[in-house]
Write an enzyme that holds these catalytic residues in place. Sequence first.
Site, PDB file in Angstrom:
ATOM      1  N   ARG A   1       6.099   4.366  -3.289  1.00  0.00           N
ATOM      2  CA  ARG A   1       5.614   3.947  -1.976  1.00  0.00           C
ATOM      3  C   ARG A   1       5.614   5.178  -1.091  1.00  0.00           C
ATOM      4  NH1 ARG A   1       3.753   0.300  -3.988  1.00  0.00           N
ATOM      5  NH2 ARG A   1       3.918  -1.930  -3.588  1.00  0.00           N
TER       6      ARG A   1
ATOM      7  N   GLU B   1      -1.587   3.664   4.704  1.00  0.00           N
ATOM      8  CA  GLU B   1      -2.729   3.761   3.797  1.00  0.00           C
ATOM      9  C   GLU B   1      -3.905   3.040   4.448  1.00  0.00           C
ATOM     10  OE1 GLU B   1      -1.368   2.022   0.114  1.00  0.00           O
ATOM     11  OE2 GLU B   1       0.000   3.706  -0.272  1.00  0.00           O
TER      12      GLU B   1
ATOM     13  N   HIS C   1      -4.272   4.474  -3.579  1.00  0.00           N
ATOM     14  CA  HIS C   1      -3.359   3.433  -4.079  1.00  0.00           C
ATOM     15  C   HIS C   1      -4.019   2.604  -5.176  1.00  0.00           C
ATOM     16  CE1 HIS C   1       0.280   0.660  -3.027  1.00  0.00           C
ATOM     17  NE2 HIS C   1       0.055   0.738  -4.317  1.00  0.00           N
TER      18      HIS C   1
END
Lengths: 327, 328
Positions: free
Chosen positions: B244, B273, B292
Amino acid sequence: MEEQELPYVLIDTIGGTHGVYEDHVEFLKKHFTLITMKEFLENKNHLSEKIKAIYMWWHKPAANQELLHSLPNLKMIVTSGAGVDHLDLKLISSFGVKVANTPFAVSSATADLGMVLMLASARRLVEGCQIAVSPNTEHFAADWLGDEVTGATLGIIGMGSIGYMVAKRAKAFEMKILYHNRNQRKEEEERAVGAIYCKKIEDLLQQSDFVMLVVNLTPQTDKLFGKKELELMKPSATLINISRGPVVDQDALVEALQNGVIKAAALDVTYPEPLPRHHPLLKLKNIIITPHIGSATTSSRRLTMQNMVESILAALNGFPIPNEVIP
Amino acid sequence: MAKQEQPGLLILEIGGVCGVLKGHVELLKKHFHLITMKEFLKNKERLSEKIKSVFIHECRPVIDRELLQSLPHLKVIANSGVGVDHLDLKLISSFRVKVTNTPHAVSDSTADIGMALMLASARRLVEGCQIAVSPQTEHFAADWLGDEVTGATLGIIGMGSIGYKVAKRAKAFDMKVLYLNRNRRKEEEEQAVGAHYCEKMEDLLQQSDFVMLVVNLTPQTHKLIGKRELELMKPTATLINISRGAVVDHDALVEALQNGIIKAAALDVTYPEPLPRDHPLLKLKNIIITPHIGTATVQATRMMTEEAVANIQAVLNGLPIPSEVIPQ
C-alpha cells in the site's frame, strides 16, 4: 613482462556507443596488447603479422575477406554474445582461423528478458506506466485488465541453454510448459522444469498462451515463424521473440497483429535493428519492442568479456578452446 | 430462487470507474438480489430490510456509521481484494457485522506484478521501449546497460502468502532471498524457497539489491519505510512496493531518489491513487509507477468476486468462513 610480449589482439575502438567498454580495458590489457582498427590501418605493415586474434565486440571489427587476408598470423576470432549469424563461418575457416562466441555469459540475462517481456506484455505494464504519469489521468479505471501469467501455458521454441533457463523461471510461475526443439531433452531435464515435448510445432502453437522464440538464427530457422504459424496460434496468444529478428516473417506478423490473428507481440529483436522509423510494427498498439537488450546487463557484459579473453588465451596457447564454434 | 427471496447484496454500482465489473453481474445475480446504492437511497425503508450483505469493490461503497445504522439486517461486508485498510474494522464489528476479504484470489497476480516491476526496473524496460519507437532513434547503443536480476539479492518485507509466492518465483531466478516478517516461517517453508530470515530490518536493507514491500497496511506498517530505512539500503538498490502506498514515506522517497540514496523505485501503489499530476514522484527518471494493477487480470478479478460470494454465503448460512478478517 614487457608490453611487447603480450599477444596482439585487434579491436575496433575503445569507448563510444559501440566500442570496447572503457572499464573492461584494464582487464584486457593485462593479457593483450590491444590494437585498434585505426592504429592497424595506420601501421599495417608493422602490425599485420603480429595480430593473432580479433576481439569482435558487437560485431566490430567485421571479419571480411580483406581483413582476413591482411592478417596472415590470425589464429582466432572471438565474438561477443551467442549469435554467430553475422559471421561467414566457412570463409573464416578457409583461412584456418578458429571462432568462439559467448553463449553462456548471455543466457541468464536473456532468459530474464524473455520473462519480463512476457510479464510486461500480459500485464500491460508499459501502457500502465503511461497511465500512471499521464497529465490526463484523473482516476484508475477498475475495468482495465491484463492477462494472468501464473498458470498459463508457455510454448518455448528452442530449448537450448537460454530456453531451458526460461522454462526454469516459468515453472516457478506454475506455468504449463511445452517445448519444441531439434532434439528432445533427457527425461530428468524435462522433469526438472516440468516441460512437455511437442514433436510437432502445431501442437505447441495450438495450446500456448505465450509462444517464446529462443532459437539460433540459421538457414533452417530463417523465417521459421510466418503466416502459417501465426494462424495456428490462439487468437488470445502472445508471441515473444528473444532470438533474432529474421526468425519471424515481419510482414506476416504485422498482418496478424492488425487483424487480431494473435493478441499481441513482444520483441527484443527485429530486422533490421533499429526498424525504419516508419515501419508498421512501430505504429501498432498491441506490441512492445525493446532495443535488443537481451544481454544488456553490466555483469553479463563483464562475463562476456572474460569468456572472450579465456577463449583467445586457450587458442593462442594450444589448449582446448571454450565455446568454440565449429562451422 | 425467486429474486425477492435471494438475500440482498448492496453494491455501489455496475460498471464505471469503481463499479462492479459488468461481466461479474451474472454470477452475483445467481446468488443475490443485487441492490445498487442509488436504488437503496431511493427506497431505504423497503430495501434496508432485505440487505444482508455488502460487496465492496475498489473500496466502494464507503462504510460509515450512517450506512451501518441504516442496514439493521446486515451480516457481512465482503471486500474484493485482500487489503482492508479502508475499512474501520472496530466500527463494523460494533454492529456485529463480519468482514471478509479475498486473500487467495489476489496472491498469484500480485506476486507476478512484483516480479514484473523488479525485472522491468532492473532491465530499464520502459526506457528501452521508448528508445525502440522514438523518432530520434538511429541506432541502438551497445553501452546501454541495466542490472542483472539473476543471482541478485532480494529482500522481502512481509512474507505472507503473496510474499511467499514472490520468494518462490525469485528462487527460480537464482536470487538470494532474505525476508522480514512478524513471525518466522517454518524451516521447511524457508527451505522450499531458499529464504533467509532477518531478525532485524537493517540486516535485510543493507544486503539487498532489491527490496520488495509485501505487507498489509496497519498502524504498525504505516510509513514503515522512511528516511532511515532508505539510507540503510544500498545506493545501488531498488525499492519495489506492491503493498500500500502509505507503507512508504513519499517525501523521504522523493528525496532519496533525487539524491541517489537509492538507485530506483518501482511502485504499483501510492498515496493517493492516482498521485496529483504535479507530484515530484512523477517527474523522476529513476522510477516506474503502475496504476495499482496488482490484481488487474481477467482471471484474478473473477476469482475475487467468486471468493467474496463464497464468503458471503458461508456467513449467511452459518458455515465456517473461508477468509474472515478479525479486528486486532
